[in-house]
Design a protein around this motif. Structure first.
Motif, PDB file in Angstrom:
ATOM      1  N   SER A 130      -7.264   0.208   3.120  1.00  0.00           N
ATOM      2  CA  SER A 130      -7.057   1.351   2.226  1.00  0.00           C
ATOM      3  C   SER A 130      -5.586   1.696   2.031  1.00  0.00           C
ATOM      4  O   SER A 130      -5.260   2.607   1.279  1.00  0.00           O
ATOM      5  CB  SER A 130      -7.790   2.584   2.767  1.00  0.00           C
ATOM      6  N   ALA A 131      -4.711   0.966   2.695  1.00  0.00           N
ATOM      7  CA  ALA A 131      -3.299   1.336   2.691  1.00  0.00           C
ATOM      8  C   ALA A 131      -2.681   1.253   1.302  1.00  0.00           C
ATOM      9  O   ALA A 131      -1.800   2.051   0.959  1.00  0.00           O
ATOM     10  CB  ALA A 131      -2.519   0.449   3.661  1.00  0.00           C
ATOM     11  N   LEU A 132      -3.137   0.309   0.482  1.00  0.00           N
ATOM     12  CA  LEU A 132      -2.539   0.136  -0.839  1.00  0.00           C
ATOM     13  C   LEU A 132      -2.710   1.402  -1.679  1.00  0.00           C
ATOM     14  O   LEU A 132      -1.742   1.922  -2.240  1.00  0.00           O
ATOM     15  CB  LEU A 132      -3.169  -1.071  -1.533  1.00  0.00           C
ATOM     16  N   GLN A 133      -3.937   1.910  -1.774  1.00  0.00           N
ATOM     17  CA  GLN A 133      -4.178   3.124  -2.557  1.00  0.00           C
ATOM     18  C   GLN A 133      -3.458   4.319  -1.951  1.00  0.00           C
ATOM     19  O   GLN A 133      -2.897   5.144  -2.670  1.00  0.00           O
ATOM     20  CB  GLN A 133      -5.676   3.397  -2.658  1.00  0.00           C
ATOM     21  N   TRP A 134      -3.490   4.447  -0.640  1.00  0.00           N
ATOM     22  CA  TRP A 134      -2.790   5.563   0.002  1.00  0.00           C
ATOM     23  C   TRP A 134      -1.298   5.524  -0.313  1.00  0.00           C
ATOM     24  O   TRP A 134      -0.698   6.544  -0.659  1.00  0.00           O
ATOM     25  CB  TRP A 134      -2.978   5.491   1.513  1.00  0.00           C
ATOM     26  N   ALA A 135      -0.697   4.336  -0.190  1.00  0.00           N
ATOM     27  CA  ALA A 135       0.742   4.208  -0.422  1.00  0.00           C
ATOM     28  C   ALA A 135       1.102   4.529  -1.874  1.00  0.00           C
ATOM     29  O   ALA A 135       2.059   5.266  -2.137  1.00  0.00           O
ATOM     30  CB  ALA A 135       1.202   2.802  -0.056  1.00  0.00           C
ATOM     31  N   LEU A 136       0.340   3.993  -2.816  1.00  0.00           N
ATOM     32  CA  LEU A 136       0.667   4.192  -4.231  1.00  0.00           C
ATOM     33  C   LEU A 136       0.482   5.639  -4.653  1.00  0.00           C
ATOM     34  O   LEU A 136       1.380   6.259  -5.230  1.00  0.00           O
ATOM     35  CB  LEU A 136      -0.189   3.277  -5.106  1.00  0.00           C
TER      36      LEU A 136
END
Length: 249
Positions: A130-136
């Motif tokens: 889930s890190a991609l969505q959280w980061a963006l």
């Protein structure tokens, strides 16, 4: 005003241009001086010490000098910390860089945003599902807030009326946060918007957003896309369109 010499400045490479057969112009994001353009003389030569170091999404320490719009890079060192993001995470990192290139003017310091960017890059490099969505989404929110383009999320923008916990509101580029019917698929409840505002006001907003609002961040994909396209003056950001094109292959 440009400074004559800056030493050991934390930085990330945002973009690079060919300047000559052997040299590059780099757009870098620095902690204390914001977005800066530097020329890396001889960086394209195979023997250059710059060549293996001047990579995007990697924490660097730079020394540069000069008093013009484009400074001269004197030294660059990789300071370590994480591996290079790969695949979709790498494209997402380029997307963050494009946002900074479009929305930040040169020589305007954003030390807090620099730390948020570094945290977002670490998230992308972590490999968490889930890190991609959280980061963006987290970075988009904090970037717009930092440069004054995000309306307060604890009141209706045009009327300044308080949010009802169970009422529904949507973030509209031209009008800010406004009431919408409950069946609006891009709406969040007042309680959810208040939670996002509380996280943004935290001393460590990226950590607070991921910890307290992870599910909400994922729901903000389209609203944030519309907000950013509006403020960037484009129909679609180049890196976002590239990611969409790759998904259709």
């Amino acid at each position: 005003m440009a400074t004559q010499r800056i030493a050991d400045e934390p930085a990330y490479v945002l973009h690079r241009y060919d300047w000559s057969e052997t040299s590059l112009i780099l757009e870098v994001f620095t902690r204390h001086h914001g977005r800066v353009a530097v020329v890396a003389k001889g960086a394209k030569r195979p023997s250059s010490s710059f060549r293996p170091v001047l990579l995007p999404l990697q924490p660097l320490s730079l020394t540069f000098g000069g008093d013009g719009d484009i400074r001269t890079l004197k030294s660059a060192e990789w300071v370590g910390g994480h591996v290079m993001p790969t695949g979709e995470a790498l494209l997402s990192g380029y997307y963050l860089n494009e946002l900074l290139m479009r929305l930040l003017v040169r020589d305007d310091a954003h030390a807090h945003l620099f730390e948020v960017y570094a945290a977002a890059v670490r998230l992308l490099a972590s490999g968490e599902p889930s890190a991609l969505q959280w980061a963006l989404r987290g970075f988009e929110l904090i970037l717009l807030k930092d440069i004054g383009l995000l309306p307060a999320l604890n009141a209706q923008t045009l009327t300044l009326k308080s949010l009802g916990d169970d009422e529904h509101y949507a973030l509209v580029p031209e009008a800010g946060l406004q009431w919408v019917p409950a069946d609006d698929r891009h709406a969040l409840t007042g309680r959810q918007w208040l939670a996002l505002q509380a996280a943004l006001d935290d001393v460590h907003p990226m950590t607070a957003l991921v910890r307290d609002c992870g599910d909400l961040l994922i729901q903000l994909q389209r609203p944030m896309r519309l907000m950013l396209n509006y403020h960037c003056g484009v129909g679609a950001l180049r890196t976002r369109q590239m990611m969409l094109d790759l998904q259709t292959l």
